[in-house]
Design an enzyme around this catalytic site. Structure first.
Site, mmCIF file in Angstrom:
data_model
loop_
_atom_site.group_PDB
_atom_site.id
_atom_site.type_symbol
_atom_site.label_atom_id
_atom_site.label_comp_id
_atom_site.label_asym_id
_atom_site.label_seq_id
_atom_site.Cartn_x
_atom_site.Cartn_y
_atom_site.Cartn_z
ATOM 1 N N LYS A 116 0.680 -1.290 -0.038
ATOM 2 C CA LYS A 116 0.125 -0.067 -0.105
ATOM 3 C C LYS A 116 0.718 1.247 0.049
ATOM 4 C CE LYS A 116 -3.982 -2.087 2.384
ATOM 5 N NZ LYS A 116 -3.300 -3.222 2.357
ATOM 6 N N GLU A 200 -2.567 6.097 8.164
ATOM 7 C CA GLU A 200 -3.476 6.973 7.490
ATOM 8 C C GLU A 200 -4.350 7.860 8.416
ATOM 9 O OE1 GLU A 200 -6.221 4.712 5.028
ATOM 10 O OE2 GLU A 200 -4.556 4.566 3.287
ATOM 11 N N HIS A 235 -14.150 -3.339 9.414
ATOM 12 C CA HIS A 235 -13.382 -3.251 7.963
ATOM 13 C C HIS A 235 -13.792 -4.364 7.003
ATOM 14 C CE1 HIS A 235 -11.102 -0.019 9.844
ATOM 15 N NE2 HIS A 235 -10.618 -0.918 10.796
ATOM 16 N N ARG A 297 -7.248 -8.292 -8.496
ATOM 17 C CA ARG A 297 -7.923 -9.611 -8.820
ATOM 18 C C ARG A 297 -9.472 -9.018 -8.852
ATOM 19 N NH1 ARG A 297 -10.495 -9.369 -3.873
ATOM 20 N NH2 ARG A 297 -9.334 -8.373 -1.909
#
Length: 617
Positions: A116, A200, A235, A297
């Protein structure tokens, strides 16, 4: 076009790929572990190869065994599905080096988007907006905490190699950072073999918006519009829909153009998803939407895109992998109606969504109304070895309101048991006023969790019917008083109990006395209630705990937080158990003293093993 394909996966996605391949005249090969010898995907495929024991590290994650199975069966291509090895660039390269077709993006594209932190740097260079945060190499806990302090709380800790909601922790205050970091790193190391994290800024009114992209080997890249996956729990996506509520055409155009730029920046081929986080506090605006990550994907939620575009994304994958250009240009793609998907799990929402393991005796949903994508059927076993998802239920309607109504109807009318499922939870989520208005954010379920997981009381009419059907149950089923008393009068009353330990006293209804069934099943708001005469359950105690903390499933003890003789309070963390690739926290049921601790970190425990015993003070 390829003539044969091996599906390097199991369950629902394996069955999904097999269906499309069969329609296209492509021979299919399945692979299976010991636990999946009788699985549906094995029986659907033209051929199947055993690849090892139940643990994924001994079967579905062993790339060499999968490539060998393809060679053995003469399969030309390997489709990885999602999860397992689907985003493993090294495996993709090995497949190609073996002379096989890899049904997925180039290994270099997977690598570019796989971490990421590196992906965000690349997207920033490509002109795709990214969220504020720390993506550096210094992984010292104190340095990471200093960076989090600098960004400002709340922050989100994310495993750089993460996915599927694993390896993420929300930290709302500085004092909690180091504990959350350690937990996140443990889960990341166990799930991905990499404990590096990034940090983040956490958006306070976040919406999760993602764009489906598709590229081919001829330089073409298109988008297939957006999906909204904002309704989440820890999440993990719960409801997915397309298009996104409140999305105007100008914002959609900018968002989708950014997604195409992102895909082109890594020479993307095949199906991929660009995930964005949006600040929904002022509605959806292009200047308040930022890149999060790319999934290289097919996504679990791809059916909602298929439903609004009329495209079979698996067919596109197989065609592009065979060297064909994309079947449609951008101007040939459009949005038709509204689609919505929920994931039906074998889990108990009232017990922290712990998986429910066992045999699936009943599995029946109105397929004239709802698309059911599944890897199981009646008689299948939901095992402790893999994700406990039973099916994806997908609807397509003219409007969002109709889609919600159809999906709630399907959940209420469908039957799935005797395992405990999240159907009732999903029914209540879809009926939530804020969700219905379209003003959702990723924290909605967390804020309303107690309300959404509370089991509804069965209706008076349902109890009366159940009592009438069960009236032939014999001596000991009658009661003069109890938990529920209806229309007190001359009639005798029957005491009933459900599978959750609740009991009810009710007067039987009219017209069906003497049926003498041993149990009756009611559907109440998506909840499957199994009612029996109270004596048949041995006497319900209303769920009062004994203080014995039992393992809810087989698993590994990750951490023990208490010792014998220690005083604890209700809700205090006792230990952490890892099972089905997730960490589960077990807590004290009441204030008391730890009488016994029968496990230690690292122990493998079986279901219902006594882990900790709490006594009242």
């Amino acid at each position: 076009m390829m003539k044969s394909v091996l599906i390097a996966n199991r369950g629902e996605i394996a069955c999904r790929v097999i269906k499309t391949a069969r329609r296209m005249g492509i021979r299919t090969v399945a692979v299976y572990s010991d636990a999946d010898a009788d699985a549906l995907h094995v029986r659907m495929a033209d051929e199947a190869v055993h690849i090892g024991a139940a643990p994924t590290r001994e079967s579905y994650l062993v790339g060499d065994k999968i490539i060998a199975a393809a060679k053995q069966t003469g399969a030309e291509a390997i489709h990885p599905g999602y999860g397992f090895l689907s985003e493993n660039a090294e495996f993709a390269q090995k497949v190609m080096d073996a002379g096989l077709i890899w049904v997925g993006p180039l290994p270099k594209s997977i690598t570019a988007m796989g971490l990421k932190d590196a992906a965000k740097k690349l997207m920033d260079e490509a002109g795709v907006p990214v969220t504020p945060g720390y993506m550096g190499d210094n992984q010292d806990p104190q340095h990471l905490k200093a960076e989090a302090d600098k960004i400002g709380y709340p922050v989100l800790i994310k495993a750089v190699a993460g996915g599927g909601g694993k390896g993420m922790r929300l930290v709302e205050q500085a004092d909690d950072f180091l504990d959350a970091l350690a937990s996140c790193q443990r889960e990341a190391a166990a799930s991905f073999g990499n404990d590096h994290v990034l940090i983040e800024k956490y958006i306070l009114s976040p919406r999760h918006i993602e764009v489906q992209v598709f590229g081919d080997s001829h330089g073409n890249v298109v988008h297939l519009f957006e999906r909204d996956c904002s309704l989440q729990r820890r999440h993990q996506k719960v409801v997915e829909e397309a298009p996104a509520p409140g999305m105007d055409e100008a914002t959609r155009a900018e968002l989708c153009a950014a997604a195409v730029r992102a895909a082109k920046a890594v020479d993307y081929r095949g199906a991929g998803t660009i995930e964005f986080i949006a600040d929904g506090s002022e509605g959806l605006r292009a200047d308040r939407i930022w890149f999060m990550e790319m999934n290289t994907r097919l996504q679990v939620e791809h059916p909602v895109t298929e439903e609004i575009t009329g495209v079979d994304l698996v067919e596109w994958q197989l065609r592009v992998a065979s060297g064909e250009p994309l079947p449609k240009r951008q101007d040939e793609l459009s949005i038709n109606g509204w689609a919505m998907e929920v994931r039906l799990y074998a889990e108990d929402p009232t017990k922290g969504f712990l998986p429910s393991i066992g045999k699936l005796d009943v599995f029946d949903y109105p397929d004239h109304l709802v698309r059911v994508d599944t890897g199981v059927e009646e008689g299948a076993e939901i095992s402790p070895h893999y994700d406990p998802m039973i099916a994806k239920l997908i609807v397509h309607a003219d409007t969002r309101e109709e889609a919600i109504a159809d999906l709630r109807y399907a959940l209420d009318e469908g039957e799935c048991g005797p395992l405990i499922t999240n159907a009732g939870f999903l029914y209540r989520v879809l009926g939530d006023e804020q969700f219905a208005s379209g003003t959702v954010d990723t924290g909605l379920i967390g804020r309303k969790l107690e309300e959404l997981t509370a089991r509804p009381e069965p209706s008076v009419e349902g109890l009366q019917l159940a009592a009438a059907v069960l009236i032939g149950g014999g001596p000991g089923v009658w009661a003069s008083s109890g938990g529920l008393r209806l229309n007190a009068g001359a009639k005798r009353q029957m005491r009933l109990a459900d599978q959750f330990g609740r009991d009810f006293t009710v007067e039987p209804g009219e017209g069906v006395e003497g049926a003498s069934k041993r149990q009756i099943v009611l559907n109440e708001g998506g909840e499957r209630l199994v009612l029996k005469p109270w004596r048949a359950v041995g006497g319900a105690d209303g769920g009062v705990g004994s203080g014995s903390i039992l393992a809810p499933m087989p698993g590994k003890v990750i951490a023990v937080e208490v010792a014998a003789g220690q005083t604890v309070t209700k809700g205090q963390k006792l230990l952490t158990l890892e099972a089905m690739k997730m960490e589960h926290t077990l807590t004290a049921p009441f204030d008391g003293v730890v009488e016994q601790v029968n496990c230690a970190a690292g122990d493998q425990v079986q279901v219902e093993a006594l882990l900790v015993k709490i006594d009242t003070e």
